[in-house]
Design a protein around this motif. Structure first.
Motif, PDB file in Angstrom:
ATOM      1  N   ILE A  99      95.741  75.202  38.347  1.00  0.00           N
ATOM      2  CA  ILE A  99      95.654  73.782  37.978  1.00  0.00           C
ATOM      3  C   ILE A  99      94.834  73.054  39.032  1.00  0.00           C
ATOM      4  O   ILE A  99      93.968  72.248  38.725  1.00  0.00           O
ATOM      5  CB  ILE A  99      97.052  73.143  37.873  1.00  0.00           C
ATOM      6  N   SER A 100      95.136  73.344  40.285  1.00  0.00           N
ATOM      7  CA  SER A 100      94.464  72.667  41.380  1.00  0.00           C
ATOM      8  C   SER A 100      94.674  73.462  42.661  1.00  0.00           C
ATOM      9  O   SER A 100      95.488  74.385  42.702  1.00  0.00           O
ATOM     10  CB  SER A 100      95.040  71.261  41.556  1.00  0.00           C
ATOM     11  N   MET A 101      93.965  73.084  43.701  1.00  0.00           N
ATOM     12  CA  MET A 101      94.152  73.723  44.999  1.00  0.00           C
ATOM     13  C   MET A 101      95.081  72.908  45.890  1.00  0.00           C
ATOM     14  O   MET A 101      95.364  73.283  47.009  1.00  0.00           O
ATOM     15  CB  MET A 101      92.806  73.906  45.696  1.00  0.00           C
ATOM     16  N   ARG A 102      95.566  71.765  45.404  1.00  0.00           N
ATOM     17  CA  ARG A 102      96.326  70.856  46.253  1.00  0.00           C
ATOM     18  C   ARG A 102      97.631  70.425  45.590  1.00  0.00           C
ATOM     19  O   ARG A 102      97.720  69.331  45.033  1.00  0.00           O
ATOM     20  CB  ARG A 102      95.481  69.630  46.582  1.00  0.00           C
ATOM     21  N   GLY A 103      98.646  71.253  45.668  1.00  0.00           N
ATOM     22  CA  GLY A 103      99.923  70.932  45.041  1.00  0.00           C
ATOM     23  C   GLY A 103     100.685  69.809  45.725  1.00  0.00           C
ATOM     24  O   GLY A 103     101.624  69.260  45.165  1.00  0.00           O
ATOM     25  N   LYS A 104     100.298  69.463  46.947  1.00  0.00           N
ATOM     26  CA  LYS A 104     100.983  68.382  47.655  1.00  0.00           C
ATOM     27  C   LYS A 104     100.220  67.062  47.549  1.00  0.00           C
ATOM     28  O   LYS A 104     100.592  66.072  48.165  1.00  0.00           O
ATOM     29  CB  LYS A 104     101.157  68.755  49.131  1.00  0.00           C
ATOM     30  N   ASN A 105      99.169  67.055  46.769  1.00  0.00           N
ATOM     31  CA  ASN A 105      98.328  65.872  46.618  1.00  0.00           C
ATOM     32  C   ASN A 105      99.029  64.846  45.717  1.00  0.00           C
ATOM     33  O   ASN A 105      99.388  65.145  44.579  1.00  0.00           O
ATOM     34  CB  ASN A 105      96.993  66.306  45.999  1.00  0.00           C
ATOM     35  N   GLU A 106      99.228  63.630  46.240  1.00  0.00           N
ATOM     36  CA  GLU A 106      99.907  62.585  45.464  1.00  0.00           C
ATOM     37  C   GLU A 106      99.169  62.301  44.160  1.00  0.00           C
ATOM     38  O   GLU A 106      99.782  62.095  43.113  1.00  0.00           O
ATOM     39  CB  GLU A 106      99.997  61.292  46.291  1.00  0.00           C
ATOM     40  N   ASP A 107      97.838  62.286  44.221  1.00  0.00           N
ATOM     41  CA  ASP A 107      97.050  62.002  43.022  1.00  0.00           C
ATOM     42  C   ASP A 107      97.200  63.119  41.988  1.00  0.00           C
ATOM     43  O   ASP A 107      97.219  62.854  40.783  1.00  0.00           O
ATOM     44  CB  ASP A 107      95.573  61.831  43.389  1.00  0.00           C
ATOM     45  N   LEU A 108      97.303  64.359  42.452  1.00  0.00           N
ATOM     46  CA  LEU A 108      97.508  65.475  41.527  1.00  0.00           C
ATOM     47  C   LEU A 108      98.848  65.348  40.823  1.00  0.00           C
ATOM     48  O   LEU A 108      98.931  65.517  39.599  1.00  0.00           O
ATOM     49  CB  LEU A 108      97.432  66.810  42.274  1.00  0.00           C
TER      50      LEU A 108
END
Length: 200
Positions: free
Chosen positions: A53-62
């Motif tokens: 899904i993404s490389m940033r699971g801790k990203n607030e925007d994600l």
């Protein structure tokens, strides 16, 4: 209804370049994915996301973006998925590395193996089970994998038996996926048609 998709690579700038995605920016890609997704998926539908899904699971925007995607989301984890944030985990009804399910087209029932990675020999591959996978995007690697399956079929390899081996890449960038979750029927009908793009 059940839908399938993989390799969204949200918030991943290089994905646009490496996949030759038809977007000039991340916001443009996100807008297209969100619209395509929510125009067809309802909150009662299951969407099986086969990784990355993404490389940033801790990203607030994600977290905020994935929360806007309708449906009961099942994540079959890929190599880029970071699911360490509890808030992110709560967006999915299940998170796993491999899954076997059944789906139907009309009165015909199909056994499916779901994995982020293409599998050289999967459970009951010669007994009609279908593999859905991602990871290889639209690449020489994926074409080589499909050629290997064809050669296994032609060479009458063990575990092939009399069935045609069916393994479908559900990467969102493929023409028949077109950045939209697809049904099994759509994938089976369109995956072998080259550059034909599904109508929404």
């Amino acid at each position: 209804m059940k839908y399938y998709i993989s390799d969204l690579h949200l918030f991943h700038e290089n994905a646009i370049k490496f996949d030759n995605r038809p977007f000039s920016s991340i916001p443009e890609m996100h807008d297209a994915i969100l619209k395509n997704w929510n125009d067809r998926v309802t909150n009662g539908d299951y969407v099986y996301i086969l990784g990355d899904i993404s490389m940033r699971g801790k990203n607030e925007d994600l977290i905020a973006f994935v929360a806007k995607l309708k449906g009961r989301k099942v994540l079959v984890r890929g190599n880029h998925d970071d699911v360490s944030d509890y808030r992110y985990q709560q967006l999915f009804v299940e998170i796993c590395d491999y899954k076997e399910i059944y789906d139907s087209i009309g009165k015909e029932k199909y056994g499916l193996v779901l994995c982020h990675y293409p599998i050289f020999s999967w459970k009951k591959m010669g007994r009609g089970k279908i593999l859905l996978y991602g990871h290889t995007h639209e690449s020489e690697e994926d074409r080589f994998y499909q050629q290997c399956l064809d050669q296994m079929q032609e060479s009458d390899c063990r575990h092939v038996y009399n069935h045609k081996l069916r393994a479908y890449n559900v990467g969102c960038m493929l023409p028949y996926m077109n950045y939209t979750p697809r049904t099994l029927e759509e994938i089976m009908e369109q995956a072998g048609e080259g550059n034909e793009t599904l109508k929404k």
